[in-house]
Design a protein around this motif. Structure first.
Motif, mmCIF file in Angstrom:
data_model
loop_
_atom_site.group_PDB
_atom_site.id
_atom_site.type_symbol
_atom_site.label_atom_id
_atom_site.label_comp_id
_atom_site.label_asym_id
_atom_site.label_seq_id
_atom_site.Cartn_x
_atom_site.Cartn_y
_atom_site.Cartn_z
ATOM 1 N N SER A 22 1.481 8.340 -14.284
ATOM 2 C CA SER A 22 1.047 9.686 -13.911
ATOM 3 C C SER A 22 -0.423 9.882 -14.257
ATOM 4 O O SER A 22 -1.189 10.472 -13.478
ATOM 5 N N PHE A 23 -0.842 9.380 -15.410
ATOM 6 C CA PHE A 23 -2.230 9.506 -15.840
ATOM 7 C C PHE A 23 -3.175 8.748 -14.900
ATOM 8 O O PHE A 23 -4.214 9.268 -14.498
ATOM 9 N N VAL A 24 -2.810 7.532 -14.531
ATOM 10 C CA VAL A 24 -3.643 6.731 -13.617
ATOM 11 C C VAL A 24 -3.748 7.422 -12.254
ATOM 12 O O VAL A 24 -4.833 7.481 -11.660
ATOM 13 N N LEU A 25 -2.641 7.952 -11.760
ATOM 14 C CA LEU A 25 -2.666 8.649 -10.471
ATOM 15 C C LEU A 25 -3.520 9.916 -10.551
ATOM 16 O O LEU A 25 -4.269 10.225 -9.616
ATOM 17 N N LEU A 26 -3.430 10.647 -11.641
ATOM 18 C CA LEU A 26 -4.243 11.847 -11.823
ATOM 19 C C LEU A 26 -5.724 11.491 -11.839
ATOM 20 O O LEU A 26 -6.541 12.169 -11.205
ATOM 21 N N LYS A 27 -6.071 10.418 -12.549
ATOM 22 C CA LYS A 27 -7.462 9.971 -12.567
ATOM 23 C C LYS A 27 -7.928 9.613 -11.160
ATOM 24 O O LYS A 27 -9.047 9.969 -10.766
ATOM 25 N N ALA A 28 -7.093 8.938 -10.401
ATOM 26 C CA ALA A 28 -7.457 8.551 -9.031
ATOM 27 C C ALA A 28 -7.689 9.783 -8.165
ATOM 28 O O ALA A 28 -8.629 9.811 -7.360
ATOM 29 N N LEU A 29 -6.861 10.793 -8.333
ATOM 30 C CA LEU A 29 -7.030 12.024 -7.561
ATOM 31 C C LEU A 29 -8.340 12.740 -7.892
ATOM 32 O O LEU A 29 -8.847 13.513 -7.090
ATOM 33 N N HIS A 30 -8.876 12.449 -9.077
ATOM 34 C CA HIS A 30 -10.161 13.036 -9.479
ATOM 35 C C HIS A 30 -11.320 12.067 -9.263
ATOM 36 O O HIS A 30 -12.416 12.283 -9.776
ATOM 37 N N GLY A 31 -11.061 10.983 -8.545
ATOM 38 C CA GLY A 31 -12.132 10.047 -8.193
ATOM 39 C C GLY A 31 -12.457 9.008 -9.239
ATOM 40 O O GLY A 31 -13.439 8.286 -9.098
ATOM 41 N N GLU A 32 -11.655 8.903 -10.276
ATOM 42 C CA GLU A 32 -11.891 7.914 -11.323
ATOM 43 C C GLU A 32 -11.069 6.661 -11.035
ATOM 44 O O GLU A 32 -9.856 6.738 -10.861
ATOM 45 N N LEU A 36 0.191 -5.111 -9.235
ATOM 46 C CA LEU A 36 -1.122 -4.904 -9.814
ATOM 47 C C LEU A 36 -1.820 -3.828 -8.994
ATOM 48 O O LEU A 36 -2.054 -3.996 -7.805
ATOM 49 N N LEU A 37 -2.115 -2.697 -9.619
ATOM 50 C CA LEU A 37 -2.644 -1.521 -8.931
ATOM 51 C C LEU A 37 -4.140 -1.383 -9.178
ATOM 52 O O LEU A 37 -4.605 -1.500 -10.300
ATOM 53 N N ASN A 38 -4.866 -1.148 -8.103
ATOM 54 C CA ASN A 38 -6.254 -0.733 -8.191
ATOM 55 C C ASN A 38 -6.319 0.639 -7.550
ATOM 56 O O ASN A 38 -6.044 0.778 -6.364
ATOM 57 N N ALA A 39 -6.614 1.644 -8.347
ATOM 58 C CA ALA A 39 -6.610 3.024 -7.839
ATOM 59 C C ALA A 39 -7.983 3.638 -7.970
ATOM 60 O O ALA A 39 -8.742 3.314 -8.828
ATOM 61 N N ILE A 60 0.856 -1.189 0.000
ATOM 62 C CA ILE A 60 0.000 0.000 0.000
ATOM 63 C C ILE A 60 0.892 1.239 0.000
ATOM 64 O O ILE A 60 1.817 1.338 0.789
ATOM 65 N N PHE A 61 0.582 2.155 -0.916
ATOM 66 C CA PHE A 61 1.270 3.442 -0.909
ATOM 67 C C PHE A 61 0.235 4.533 -1.067
ATOM 68 O O PHE A 61 -0.882 4.301 -1.525
ATOM 69 N N GLY A 62 0.596 5.736 -0.679
ATOM 70 C CA GLY A 62 -0.246 6.899 -0.874
ATOM 71 C C GLY A 62 0.593 8.022 -1.435
ATOM 72 O O GLY A 62 1.800 8.084 -1.199
ATOM 73 N N VAL A 63 -0.049 8.887 -2.204
ATOM 74 C CA VAL A 63 0.627 10.069 -2.737
ATOM 75 C C VAL A 63 -0.261 11.283 -2.502
ATOM 76 O O VAL A 63 -1.481 11.168 -2.401
ATOM 77 N N ASP A 64 0.368 12.454 -2.413
ATOM 78 C CA ASP A 64 -0.395 13.694 -2.288
ATOM 79 C C ASP A 64 -0.719 14.221 -3.690
ATOM 80 O O ASP A 64 -0.432 13.560 -4.694
ATOM 81 N N THR A 65 -1.312 15.393 -3.758
ATOM 82 C CA THR A 65 -1.717 15.943 -5.056
ATOM 83 C C THR A 65 -0.539 16.305 -5.949
ATOM 84 O O THR A 65 -0.713 16.503 -7.145
ATOM 85 N N THR A 107 -9.298 2.978 -11.603
ATOM 86 C CA THR A 107 -8.597 2.157 -12.588
ATOM 87 C C THR A 107 -8.348 0.815 -11.932
ATOM 88 O O THR A 107 -7.810 0.753 -10.830
ATOM 89 N N ALA A 108 -8.755 -0.252 -12.585
ATOM 90 C CA ALA A 108 -8.593 -1.587 -12.009
ATOM 91 C C ALA A 108 -7.507 -2.346 -12.759
ATOM 92 O O ALA A 108 -7.348 -2.214 -13.973
ATOM 93 N N SER A 109 -6.745 -3.106 -12.026
ATOM 94 C CA SER A 109 -5.757 -4.035 -12.571
ATOM 95 C C SER A 109 -4.752 -3.368 -13.504
ATOM 96 O O SER A 109 -4.467 -3.855 -14.595
ATOM 97 N N PHE A 110 -4.207 -2.258 -13.073
ATOM 98 C CA PHE A 110 -3.161 -1.566 -13.817
ATOM 99 C C PHE A 110 -1.815 -2.091 -13.347
ATOM 100 O O PHE A 110 -1.545 -2.155 -12.153
ATOM 101 N N GLU A 111 -0.969 -2.498 -14.277
ATOM 102 C CA GLU A 111 0.348 -3.016 -13.915
ATOM 103 C C GLU A 111 1.292 -1.850 -13.629
ATOM 104 O O GLU A 111 1.584 -1.043 -14.501
ATOM 105 N N LEU A 112 1.744 -1.781 -12.383
ATOM 106 C CA LEU A 112 2.613 -0.707 -11.924
ATOM 107 C C LEU A 112 4.049 -1.217 -11.892
ATOM 108 O O LEU A 112 4.393 -2.045 -11.055
ATOM 109 N N PRO A 113 4.888 -0.758 -12.820
ATOM 110 C CA PRO A 113 6.281 -1.208 -12.861
ATOM 111 C C PRO A 113 7.136 -0.436 -11.859
ATOM 112 O O PRO A 113 7.495 0.708 -12.085
ATOM 113 N N LEU A 114 7.426 -1.050 -10.761
ATOM 114 C CA LEU A 114 8.142 -0.426 -9.656
ATOM 115 C C LEU A 114 9.632 -0.734 -9.747
ATOM 116 O O LEU A 114 10.027 -1.878 -9.939
#
Length: 110
Positions: free
Chosen positions: A77-87, A107-110, A31-36, A89-96
């Motif tokens: 960046s796009f997936v995180l921006l969508k999440a910050l706007h309440g949209e 596997l990210l669910n945001a 689990i991670f969190g990011v600010d705006t 995204t399911a099963s996005f592969e996050l290459p860490l």
């Protein structure tokens, strides 16, 4: 009486916050969190184990620039921006990027 009620509510709020913090930190899932601004605000122990970056090393650092494979900076960046706007995204592969330049895919669910 108003102060007694207020003190009771504040104590209950603190207990709930502590419980949630403990739940996040000890979860068996990364689990991670990011600010705006995209800076890391939360990095639990499971993610620290997988990434080989400690929570201390990641807090307040830009997630995408420091911990995501360069090729995927735009999509992440796009997936995180969508999440910050309440949209969602399911099963996005996050290459860490792992400490030591190895990679892990989460596997990210945001």
């Amino acid at each position: 009486q108003d102060i007694t009620t207020l003190n009771r509510l504040m104590a209950e709020s603190k207990r709930v916050a502590d419980d949630l913090t403990r739940l996040i930190e000890t979860a068996n899932a990364p689990i991670f969190g990011v600010d705006t601004q995209g800076r890391v605000t939360e990095w639990n122990q499971k993610l620290a184990d997988l990434s080989q970056f400690s929570k201390k090393e990641t807090l307040e650092q830009p997630l995408v620039a420091n911990f995501i494979t360069e090729y995927y900076h735009g999509p992440v960046s796009f997936v995180l921006l969508k999440a910050l706007h309440g949209e969602e995204t399911a099963s996005f592969e996050l290459p860490l990027v792992k400490n030591g330049e190895k990679k892990a895919v989460l596997l990210l669910n945001a």
